[in-house]
Design a protein around this motif. Structure first.
Motif, PDB file in Angstrom:
ATOM      1  N   GLY A   1       0.777  -1.236   0.000  1.00 21.93           N
ATOM      2  CA  GLY A   1       0.000   0.000   0.000  1.00 21.93           C
ATOM      3  C   GLY A   1       0.806   1.283   0.000  1.00 21.93           C
ATOM      4  O   GLY A   1       0.248   2.376  -0.040  1.00 21.93           O
ATOM      5  N   GLY A   2       2.097   1.172   0.044  1.00 21.14           N
ATOM      6  CA  GLY A   2       2.871   2.406   0.003  1.00 21.14           C
ATOM      7  C   GLY A   2       4.336   2.147   0.251  1.00 21.14           C
ATOM      8  O   GLY A   2       4.690   1.063   0.688  1.00 21.14           O
ATOM      9  N   PRO A   3       5.173   3.110   0.025  1.00 17.99           N
ATOM     10  CA  PRO A   3       4.867   4.392  -0.583  1.00 17.99           C
ATOM     11  C   PRO A   3       4.469   4.309  -2.050  1.00 17.99           C
ATOM     12  O   PRO A   3       5.173   3.703  -2.845  1.00 17.99           O
ATOM     13  CB  PRO A   3       6.171   5.176  -0.439  1.00 17.99           C
ATOM     14  CG  PRO A   3       7.228   4.161  -0.197  1.00 17.99           C
ATOM     15  CD  PRO A   3       6.558   3.007   0.442  1.00 17.99           C
ATOM     16  N   TYR A   4       3.340   4.919  -2.339  1.00 15.56           N
ATOM     17  CA  TYR A   4       2.923   5.166  -3.701  1.00 15.56           C
ATOM     18  C   TYR A   4       3.138   6.668  -3.936  1.00 15.56           C
ATOM     19  O   TYR A   4       3.877   7.307  -3.180  1.00 15.56           O
ATOM     20  CB  TYR A   4       1.440   4.843  -3.876  1.00 15.56           C
ATOM     21  CG  TYR A   4       1.046   3.389  -3.710  1.00 15.56           C
ATOM     22  CD1 TYR A   4       2.003   2.372  -3.594  1.00 15.56           C
ATOM     23  CD2 TYR A   4      -0.297   3.018  -3.667  1.00 15.56           C
ATOM     24  CE1 TYR A   4       1.619   1.035  -3.446  1.00 15.56           C
ATOM     25  CE2 TYR A   4      -0.682   1.688  -3.524  1.00 15.56           C
ATOM     26  CZ  TYR A   4       0.282   0.705  -3.411  1.00 15.56           C
ATOM     27  OH  TYR A   4      -0.104  -0.608  -3.273  1.00 15.56           O
TER      28      TYR A   4
ATOM     29  N   ALA B   1       9.360   7.706  -5.227  1.00 17.68           N
ATOM     30  CA  ALA B   1       8.401   6.942  -6.032  1.00 17.68           C
ATOM     31  C   ALA B   1       8.157   7.661  -7.358  1.00 17.68           C
ATOM     32  O   ALA B   1       8.037   7.036  -8.416  1.00 17.68           O
ATOM     33  CB  ALA B   1       7.097   6.759  -5.263  1.00 17.68           C
TER      34      ALA B   1
END
Ligand SMILES: Cc1ncc(COP(=O)(O)O)c(C=O)c1O
Ligand SMILES: Cc1ncc(COP(=O)(O)O)c(C=O)c1O
Lengths: 453, 487, 453, 487
Positions: free
Chosen positions: C277-280, C338
């Motif tokens: 779920g992240g980092p996006y 990202a």
């Protein structure tokens, strides 16, 4: 066109600049009937995604064995920084540092590496690596023949306690130059080479004596006595050592009265993953006296036109690209990147780290031996000191035991000396490095007990 | 860029990269190690922090030229793009974690890759058998010549003690012949870059064990009379060794097996795009004709139905043996396998085509700015030679000066002074992975430098100016040997 | 002392230079009774080796599901070069490029990124990223309130076909500024927002209309009609788009007569791994007109003293470090790395690559739908066009089906709209990207058939 | 270093990184997409080869300063070593491949790491509850102030519409208060760097929702009367927000919970050594006191026996809600977890100690070469301020000039002109991971530059000279907006 940047427009204009009608025309000097067909047997090209999927599936297939094998390749913890740095494009995609001014990075790394290896082995100098430990020993043998001015022979005393695969490589590589390996048996009690086994050669014309430390069985040789005997007899001493062991054991430079003359070994334990056997790197050190006989690249520190320090390939008159058929070896490309990783690895570990790693390896192997010999019918093959690796006698054929442990317990139990030595069919060579945990050792113990029950 | 201290100079007693140093081991665990076998003084490794290490080796890295940064037209070295995908695939945990002595039952994934790589090399070379064992080109050469020797010996043909080598050959060729116990006889090369066939025929005889040659040769041209050469050597009872360092030029176009060679080595770190790593590792697989198959270095991989297994000296009893402790440079082989799979049939053929296109284009363009080709009437293969003997004579600017000056133009210098037979030469190999613009930039730089050579030769002779160091004193390096650091 | 380089000698000399007796003395301004204890509850420190082993074991635990889930996070192939480059220390360990001259690398990357995103969405400008798609939508809503000079309201039309988690984030982030989300129901037949559902708001004071494309169900909205309606009513249009879809679908800049005003979305599909779920990163673009209302960093090209082009942070008067309480947003650190990866990813794929990826995703999802709807009782929930993701109705509760498929078949079957929408308990949202193979799709089909049997 | 073209300028129509472009999809697979929803013109992404991309972004990277290359004493930013081990651990395939919506049963490894990280942060801050949801410091601030607001609202205490913020505060503080619908009232800071307590007391009232402050403050000193401040605000009915950007200074020494704070955010990309990545990602977990626990942002992780699970708004119904689509910046949290595990109890305490030692040392040494401390009678915390107002007056050399000149000495400039209340200032934070030698080198550079400022001010004002560009025209950048490239 994977990895080819030329657009149709580019091609057109490039052909025009050349004055050719087609790319095919550029091959018009090749006799037509020699032209290859269409390479029908090759598979069709894949995208990176597809090729990665193929290899990832295969890599996964081979995963999962808990490794208690050593026998020349050891699983150690490698700091993450090591390969994150070593695979930086600037190291990874550079050529051999022929243009010194544009390669000071790699050159300084090698100079640092040479210094580290010389210090680790207590020798004067080091080269920039050879292919691996085994071929390195072959190079060392050839070097000893050149270096030993007192000897005219091509005979080398080779203890059987030297890694059998190293001896095979020496065979393969040195045979054409008429080298004769004289096997020296080990003591059945200790697994080491007795002074009495070499004494019969006193006074004979022998070029070199190879001394492994620790030897193939992990046993510790009487390096001082052997070294002194050799030197008394005009024989050069070639040490073959595990570099991690050097944190604790007397380095070859301090063996006997005057130390070994040449030292080689497998550099893999210094930051190189097991990786199916390679790329590893062989290290090679010697005394100053013999440096001109050493094969491989050597970096020297010098100054530039403005007096600033800088690094450059030196003593190139030993190398094939200058000396051609008179070179010390044909080696050209060596194992630069693995050596770079090792340099970073040693810098990160420092003496403390290397000592601790060596210490944990030894402590773990002792714990392992204790656990395994607690099983009925399992006992050490040899008495006497060892480092970090030891041979066990099992109640039955160790190959099948090994296979069962792998298949049913996910354990790589070690290696099988019976592949090389007669009468050792039931022997298993085991090793537990610092990465093995108490639970894993216990798991091995339980599994072996089960398999032998 | 400022000078970077040595890692030892950054060292301070008591400093440490603690996260990397496991807790010290209780001495009782070492009690069984006899004191006299113990080390007395601790080895002087650097005592530095982790940040210092990262910063030091990051900074040092920036003092290198590299394909990832610059055009790198080193002739005979095939400095082409090293796919990052190959690196990732080869560094998958399953491959990195595999012990070389793991049982075959737990190595099927790895063995499958090797087997298929053998098959691919078999197809592109047209040779009957392939062994992946040799760890670099030179070890491949060694294997090849050792096999030639084994072949003659097996036939009791013991009088053959000479290897013929064209004078343009790479230094590893004669060095290899020596390592295999042979005398070397150099064969002259003609004005057109082809081997002097008459001289070769004269040199052939009952003492001839074989001929080592590269085709296209290191003169950058395709040896047109290769079949006559092969015939001459074969008729004399010798075998033909193909130095495959230049395989890139003919990939998919001609197969060494079809040209009549008995054995070939390939530099996977050239043709198959695995990185050079600042001096290795490489891989130098060998391909052999039917008659040399019994002598291949071990191990090789075979397939029985759905399973793969090693074939070792027990099955190839006349093998020249094991060249390494384990199975060669596995990680390099995996990278080459990845590359071969991505290229596939079509891609493999294009390599030869486009590297040849690039070389011929670059040659013509360089000629247009005043460079002189060593073999102006020949097609370039994937590489070609230009010579600066006129510049050397007229302006005292030598090939080395031009090489150094190129660095100031952010271009890596081509191979200089090799092959030895062409004076003041550059051997230039652009490869298929460089854009046309990159080639044009190089041409522009060369044009500029030639102008500088005429107008201000001292400028060129003083180069480089923009690198971490100016020109280094090689004589001092060799005379006042300083090979390790001490306080 | 992990990561601390000071030797005892250093400490002594440093204290001497300070004129303090001990390190503790340096804390003498802190009231004694406030001083912390010994943090007893913390575990003891580990070496890198040990900490890596802990995390490797945990990572392994979570491995192995074949992913057919999308719902805002998509598994795509990421070229190896992307993260090998992005994790180079020069990108990985740099700060926000406040010193422009020493940050031209990062700054140029951002400028390139802005250009790519603007082109992908057909908008004029882009910022340098916000946290993620969901919080990006919240920022877009707040921006629309500032930007819509015609509207005085804080009301925003929010279709229920917008990702429910995005709507939640808008709730959480915008509530304090009095934003009112007016839910617009979707058509039960198509899963999309009918023009008739928004028409009742014609003439009302509404600040913005959000239009997702594709929407949460993968269904394609009538973006042209909705956009034109909004603009006719003085309402700003915020597009929420999947960037990979932009290779095939009309970009927001071309919706209706004049295009959307603000565009946001989740950047993850552009080279960022699923990574729990992240980092996006969220991307955010807008028309030139509104650029001064856009939150986040923006890089501009300019020249240096010698006239050479260079890059620098610009329009900083919008940002919190200059404008403080009057800033367009409080965002400071964004998702630079990202975004760097995404830039490299887009450069490697190019238009062809992105189109092919989008095409394969769609083709695979179609194949998946065909396979799954061949199972008795499984059918599509909605009719009409979709992209790359679609909702299926199962004969029973989709949560338990999902759990069974994960537990017994190693398949992550999708996501469960029933978590957010009443009456959708039996619905499963599925997706097959370009990385899914025919065999995997078949395997999913067989597994689902088995579970439902 | 030469200028690097834009990736778009390297583009050529028809060029491609083929290994990355899957085969085109047959149009029939797209037949169901209505034409009017299809894109008409293809987006203009660059058309380049893989080598071009690798070379371009490798070269660009070299135009950055970075901790891996330089000392980077940016005050308030805590530029310390980012362990490479954390990167490797967080990028393990099991973590990277996990879909955020995977069932809890298949996320136990990941959830275990998060749970333990919560516990660690709980212990080091002394706060009652921890949520890892916020994606950066500013989002942590947002959560904190939103919770304060939710708290007052839940009590029906609706009149509180003001947040007090010391004038030295970071810009995110007032911006956050605004985002949460509050008015901002700035509180002056005294000559000694501490908040003006009298002024604060006066500012407190029934309109006070809370106070946001950093301690040690961005003046680089520890707020000595923190308890009185807390009491004043609490007595007025307000809550205390702790901006934990400076937590590095007091890690293991003082705990915000013990100082009376109600809520705190932490910048894991500062204190917990996760990288800044050229501008993120970060992570800004919040710790809360007992009374704010019901409002924590979701999700958080809890443990039932041996299993871990998410706790969401159904269990925390008064939560301020979800701040992201999924669960925050997982990869950053994993890196922080790794770091915390390596540090452990002892290591955590040392962070505060050694960062403070380094700062005080650097301050004294800088004073010895002529720098003037803003608060000369105070202990430095982990950072400190020096001011160049004298230089500005006497030589017209400003803090910005000195900052730029430092780049020429291969030192990253400290934070300049922040906090705003000290004119011509540098905020300098050396961190605990830099060697003493690195600090000394910085001192030496500063000494040199101060000398230059006196002797040849123009030299300093013209800096930098050694970077890829000279000083940039910011005015033009803002006026002639050039935000995207076009042919
Ligand atoms: C023509 C030729 N032959 C042989 C070699 C030797 O290969 P390696 O360096 O891999 O040992 C080279 C390498 O430069 C070469 O160019
Ligand atoms: C004192 C202070 N507070 C808050 C922040 C904001 O944190 P972030 O940039 O992670 O949003 C910063 C970051 O620079 C800071 O220094």
């Amino acid at each position: 066109m994977p990895y080819i940047p030329h657009t149709p427009q580019d091609v057109k204009e490039m052909l025009a600049a050349i004055g050719a009608e087609s790319i095919e025309e550029l091959f018009d000097e090749i006799p037509g009937h020699l032209k290859a067909g269409r390479l029908e047997a090759l598979p069709e090209g894949l995208s990176e995604m597809e090729a990665t999927a193929v290899m990832a599936a295969r890599a996964r297939q081979d995963e999962g064995l808990v490794c208690f094998a050593g026998a020349g390749a050891y699983e150690h913890h490698i700091p993450a920084a090591v390969w994150e740095l070593a695979t930086r494009g600037e190291y990874y995609t550079a050529y051999t540092p022929y243009q010194a001014e544009a390669s000071q990075g790699t050159l300084q790394v090698i100079y640092e590496y040479q210094t580290m290896m010389a210090r680790l082995t207590a020798m004067d100098v080091s080269n920039a690596s050879v292919y691996d430990g085994a071929s390195g020993l072959a190079e060392a043998v050839l070097m000893a023949l050149r270096a030993n001015r007192k000897s005219k022979s091509r005979r080398v005393l080779m203890p059987e306690s030297v890694h059998p695969r190293y001896r095979q490589a020496v065979d393969a590589i040195c045979v054409h130059q008429g080298v004769e390996q004289i096997s020296v048996a080990f003591e059945s009690a200790t697994g080491t080479t007795a002074l009495d086994s070499v004494k019969p050669y006193s006074g004979e014309d022998i070029a070199a004596l190879v001394i492994p430390q620790p030897n193939f069985f992990g046993a510790l040789e009487e390096v001082d006595a052997l070294t002194d005997w050799a030197h008394e007899n005009g024989i050069l001493v070639i040490g073959v050592v595990n570099p991690v062991a050097m944190a604790l054991l007397a380095p070859p430079g301090e063996w006997g009265e005057t130390g070994a003359d040449i030292v080689v070994g497998e550099g893999q334990p210094l930051g190189v993953p097991l990786s199916s056997g390679g790329p590893y790197f062989g290290f090679m050190c010697c005394t100053k006296k013999h440096v001109r006989q050493m094969p491989g690249r050597i970096i020297g520190r010098t100054v530039d036109e403005e007096g600033r320090p800088g690094y450059t390939l030196t003593l190139q008159a030993r190398e094939q690209h200058i000396r051609r058929s008179k070179a010390t070896s044909n080696i050209c490309t060596n194992q630069g990147l693995a050596m770079t990783a090792a340099t970073i690895h040693m810098a990160l570990l420092g003496v403390d780290g290397l000592e601790a790693v060596a210490g944990h390896c030894h402590a773990n192997t002792r714990a392992l031996l204790e656990r395994l010999t607690a099983i009925d019918g399992v006992e050490r093959v040899f008495e006497g000191p060892f480092f970090h690796e030891a041979a066990l006698r099992l109640p039955r054929d160790s190959r099948t035991v090994l296979q069962e442990l792998a298949d049913n317990h996910g354990i790589l139990a070690g290696h099988v000396p019976g592949l090389y030595y007669e009468g050792m069919e039931n022997t298993l060579l085991v090793c537990a490095t610092e990465v093995r945990t108490d639970e894993e050792i216990e798991r091995f113990g339980n599994a072996l007990a089960e398999v032998l029950a | 860029m400022s000078g970077e201290q040595l890692i030892f100079e950054l060292s301070r007693s008591g400093r440490r990269a603690y996260a990397q140093a496991p807790k010290p081991v209780d001495d009782k665990h070492l009690s069984d190690l006899p004191a006299k076998l113990r080390r007395k003084e601790r080895p002087g490794l650097p005592e530095v922090s982790e940040l210092q290490v990262v910063r030091h080796y990051t900074r040092l890295s920036q003092k290198n030229f590299a394909i990832d940064k610059q055009f790198y037209p080193l002739g005979s070295c095939t400095m082409k793009y090293n796919p990052r995908g190959a690196n990732r695939a080869a560094m998958l945990p399953g491959f990195l974690g595999r012990h070389p002595l793991a049982p075959e039952s737990h190595s099927q994934g790895y063995l499958a890759c090797l087997y298929e790589l053998q098959e691919i090399l078999h197809e592109v070379t047209g040779m009957a058998g392939v062994s992946l064992a040799p760890m670099a080109g030179a070890q491949g050469e060694f294997s090849g010549v050792a096999m030639i020797r084994a072949y003659h010996q097996a036939r009791g043909d013991d009088g053959r003690n000479e290897i013929l080598i064209p004078e343009a050959a790479h230094g590893t060729n004669p060095a290899t012949a020596s390592m295999c116990g042979y005398r070397v006889r150099e064969v002259p090369v003609g004005k057109d870059g082809d081997v002097d066939l008459e001289a070769l025929r004269e040199a052939c005889g009952p003492q001839t064990a074989g001929l080592m040659m590269t085709n296209p040769s290191t003169c950058g041209v395709f040896e047109r009379r290769i079949e006559e050469i092969a015939a001459a050597v074969h008729e004399a009872g010798g075998l033909l060794y193909y130095d495959g360092a230049n395989l890139n030029a003919i990939l998919g176009k001609v197969r060494p097996g079809d040209m009549g060679f008995d054995v070939i080595h390939m530099n996977l770190h050239k043709t198959f795009a695995t990185p050079h790593g600042g001096g290795g590792p490489g891989a130098g697989p060998v391909g052999v004709s039917e008659r040399l198959k019994p002598y291949m270095p071990t191990p090789v991989v075979t397939r029985d139905g759905d399973t793969y297994r090693w074939v070792d000296t027990d099955e190839i009893p006349d093998s020249i043996g094991h060249l390494s402790a384990f199975q060669g440079n596995a990680g390099v082989l995996l990278r080459a396998y990845f590359y071969a799979r991505v290229l596939g049939r079509e891609g493999m053929i294009r390599v030869g085509e486009y590297s040849t296109l690039a070389a011929n284009y670059l040659l013509r363009r360089l000629e247009s700015v005043g460079c002189r080709a060593a073999y102006p009437d020949r097609r370039a293969s994937h590489e070609f030679i230009i010579s600066f003997s006129r510049e050397a004579k007229e302006t005292d600017v030598h090939a080395m000066d031009i090489a150094k000056r190129l660095l100031d133009y952010n271009q890596h210098a081509p191979t200089a002074y090799f092959p030895l037979l062409v004076p003041e030469c550059f051997l230039i190999e652009p490869t298929e992975t460089e854009t046309r613009e990159a080639l044009d930039e190089f041409v522009e730089a060369m044009g500029e430098i030639l102008r500088e050579a005429r107008e201000s030769p001292e400028l060129v002779k003083g180069a480089p100016y923009t690198q971490p160091v100016r020109r280094l004193d090689d004589v001092r390096a060799a005379k006042q040997l300083d090979l390790t650091w001490s306080e």
